[in-house]
Design an enzyme around this catalytic site. Structure first.
Site, PDB file in Angstrom:
ATOM      1  N   ARG A  74       0.843  -1.214   0.000  1.00 31.87           N
ATOM      2  CA  ARG A  74       0.000   0.000   0.000  1.00 31.87           C
ATOM      3  C   ARG A  74       0.876   1.261   0.000  1.00 31.87           C
ATOM      4  NH1 ARG A  74      -2.056   2.376   4.515  1.00 31.87           N
ATOM      5  NH2 ARG A  74      -2.143   0.433   5.685  1.00 31.87           N
ATOM      6  N   TYR A 127     -13.879  15.535 -18.172  1.00 32.64           N
ATOM      7  CA  TYR A 127     -14.286  14.145 -17.980  1.00 32.64           C
ATOM      8  C   TYR A 127     -15.414  14.074 -16.939  1.00 32.64           C
ATOM      9  CZ  TYR A 127     -14.058   9.263 -16.667  1.00 32.64           C
ATOM     10  OH  TYR A 127     -14.387   7.963 -16.390  1.00 32.64           O
ATOM     11  N   ASP A 199      -5.096  17.011 -16.513  1.00 33.42           N
ATOM     12  CA  ASP A 199      -5.401  15.652 -16.970  1.00 33.42           C
ATOM     13  C   ASP A 199      -4.802  15.515 -18.372  1.00 33.42           C
ATOM     14  OD1 ASP A 199      -6.577  13.335 -17.990  1.00 33.42           O
ATOM     15  OD2 ASP A 199      -8.511  13.705 -17.039  1.00 33.42           O
ATOM     16  N   LYS A 224      -6.112   4.123 -20.109  1.00 37.55           N
ATOM     17  CA  LYS A 224      -6.281   4.477 -21.515  1.00 37.55           C
ATOM     18  C   LYS A 224      -4.964   4.254 -22.285  1.00 37.55           C
ATOM     19  CE  LYS A 224     -10.261   5.598 -19.850  1.00 37.55           C
ATOM     20  NZ  LYS A 224     -10.613   6.944 -19.436  1.00 37.55           N
TER      21      LYS A 224
HETATM   22  C1  LIG Z   1     -11.111   7.513 -18.248  1.00 38.95           C
HETATM   23  C2  LIG Z   1     -10.735   8.895 -17.904  1.00 38.95           C
HETATM   24  C3  LIG Z   1     -10.570   9.286 -16.555  1.00 38.95           C
HETATM   25  C4  LIG Z   1     -10.867   8.347 -15.401  1.00 38.95           C
HETATM   26  O1  LIG Z   1      -9.927   7.329 -15.324  1.00 38.95           O
HETATM   27  P1  LIG Z   1     -10.229   5.858 -14.716  1.00 38.95           P
HETATM   28  O2  LIG Z   1      -8.966   5.134 -14.942  1.00 38.95           O
HETATM   29  O3  LIG Z   1     -11.411   5.298 -15.448  1.00 38.95           O
HETATM   30  O4  LIG Z   1     -10.538   6.067 -13.272  1.00 38.95           O
HETATM   31  C5  LIG Z   1     -10.160  10.574 -16.309  1.00 38.95           C
HETATM   32  N1  LIG Z   1      -9.929  11.459 -17.305  1.00 38.95           N
HETATM   33  C6  LIG Z   1     -10.090  11.126 -18.593  1.00 38.95           C
HETATM   34  C7  LIG Z   1      -9.819  12.153 -19.645  1.00 38.95           C
HETATM   35  C8  LIG Z   1     -10.491   9.846 -18.942  1.00 38.95           C
HETATM   36  O5  LIG Z   1     -10.660   9.525 -20.234  1.00 38.95           O
END
Ligand SMILES: *Cc1c(COP(=O)(O)O)cnc(C)c1O
Length: 423
Positions: A74, A127, A199, A224
């Protein structure tokens, strides 16, 4: 040192200025090598919840090491540290921290950086999970939030107040691919002592490195592009150690820890990130260009198209435009639904960034989640399809998408266009 190579190669190596940075394709293959050295060429999976120390001093040392790798999983695991080493190199930051999902990266950082009474600025186009954190979670915890139009740097300045602690950015944003001027917002925030967090999921560090423009923290849904194979949920935060140490203090409390096998899969996925991104970029551009001239398509939202209102800004801060595009069908909701149903290579699934093409119809997906007013406020047209191209052959994807667009031309022409259920 170069005695064994020919004089011409020696010269080439010596003439190269020493400041030349290691290339990204080399980094993704080697940047983790010294993190947990072993003779194994493929890194072992450290499937262990805890690690033994030789003596009391050593135990005390590993227990306190931020984002360590030899105390308790952790608190950090060697496989996390390997992923983090590569991400930090790619993003050009001091360090990185691995989490169980993209949302875990976001919420952990936000909980670490803001308290009741503080104020956070975010974007209107962002998002869905990030929007919920801004609209629901933070206000419930006594943190005020303001959502602004990301295309207007002046809007960020206008939203600042003396309690503002954090600005959350996303560029390109989901699902309209709008661009934020990263340098302008970073400069503004620095001048006011406010932390910025971007992000970078859609761009990846191959196409854009927000830290180069002064952004403090960069985060990803590693689910992603970073992983790239739609088989792992993971997240990562990259930034300066002084901030990541604070986030880590909270991360060990929220406990959103990535399993070692998933960290290992993510590590394996990242080895091919630069290769995959060059194909994704080419496929995204090819689809955007082919669809933007089609009769059934009202508009294609893609930062690599000169018709994108922020194309010049995108060209300044990005070196490629990715594979996510917003395809706005002229025939509205029904045409979008039919277009999606006709695609052969792109399956109807949430997510993006994997080797396979995926597509979603946001207005349909949100019907159960958001009220009609919230959908309208998001500014996302009901005829929009978010198409995320994989790494298939561009010709196949283009052919498939054009055939699907051909099949919905009558929606545009029909005098009795189906009534849009959501507007
Ligand atoms: C999918 C996504 C997230 C969230 O990520 P998870 O791995 O599903 O928690 C955040 N920002 C963007 C732009 C995303 O495409």
């Amino acid at each position: 040192m170069l005695d064994h190579v020919s004089p011409s190669i020696q010269e080439a190596v010596v003439v190269m200025p020493e400041v030349t940075r290691t290339g990204r394709s080399t980094l993704v293959v080697h940047a983790d090598r010294e993190v947990h050295p072993s003779g194994a060429v493929a890194p072992p999976i450290y499937q262990s919840a805890t690690f033994a120390a030789d003596d009391a001093d050593e135990f005390a040392r590993v227990a306190l090491e931020p984002r360590g790798k030899d105390f308790y999983t952790r608190y950090g695991n060697p496989n996390h540290a390997q992923v983090a080493a590569i991400v930090a190199e790619l993003e050009g930051t001091e360090a990185a921290l691995v989490t169980a999902s993209g949302m875990a990266a976001l919420t952990t950082a936000v909980l670490a950086l803001v308290s009741a009474g503080d104020h956070v600025i975010g974007q209107k186009s962002t998002y869905g999970g990030t929007a919920s954190v801004l609209l629901n979670l933070l206000p419930r915890l006594g943190v005020a939030t303001t959502l602004v139009d990301q295309g207007d740097p002046g809007a960020f300045a206008a939203a600042l107040n003396r309690n503002t602690r954090l600005i959350l950015l996303e560029s390109p944003s989901n699902p309209l691919l709008q661009i934020t001027d990263l340098r302008a917002v970073a400069d503004l925030a620095r001048a006011h002592g406010v932390v910025t967090m971007a992000d970078n999921t859609f761009a990846t560090p191959i196409n854009q490195r927000p830290a180069e423009y002064g952004i403090d923290l960069v985060w990803h849904s590693a689910t992603k592009y970073l992983n790239g194979h739609s088989d792992v949920s993971a997240g990562v935060l990259a930034g300066p150690t002084r901030l990541l140490d604070r986030v880590w203090d909270t991360a060990i409390l929220t406990g959103a820890v990535l399993g070692p096998v998933d960290a290992w899969l993510l590590l394996r996925g990242m080895r091919t990130l630069p290769l995959r991104m060059s194909r994704h970029n080419a496929n995204g551009q090819a689809l955007a260009e082919a669809l933007s001239g089609h009769r059934a398509v009202a508009r294609v939202h893609y930062p690599g198209l000169p018709s994108h209102p922020q194309h010049d800004l995108a060209k300044c801060q990005m070196s490629g435009f990715g594979a996510v595009l917003g395809v706005e069908l002229a025939g509205g909701y029904a045409a979008a639904d039919a277009f999606l149903g006709r695609l052969r290579h792109s399956r109807r699934a949430a997510s993006l960034g994997g080797v396979e093409s995926l597509a979603v119809h946001p207005a349909a997906m949100w019907r159960g989640m958001l009220s009609d007013t919230q959908i309208a406020a998001s500014g996302v047209p009901s005829g929009l399809i978010r198409l995320a191209a994989g790494i298939e052959d561009a010709a196949d994807l283009v052919h498939d998408a054009l055939a699907a667009a051909d099949s919905v031309i009558e929606y545009e022409d029909s005098p009795t266009r189906p009534k849009e259920p959501v507007s």
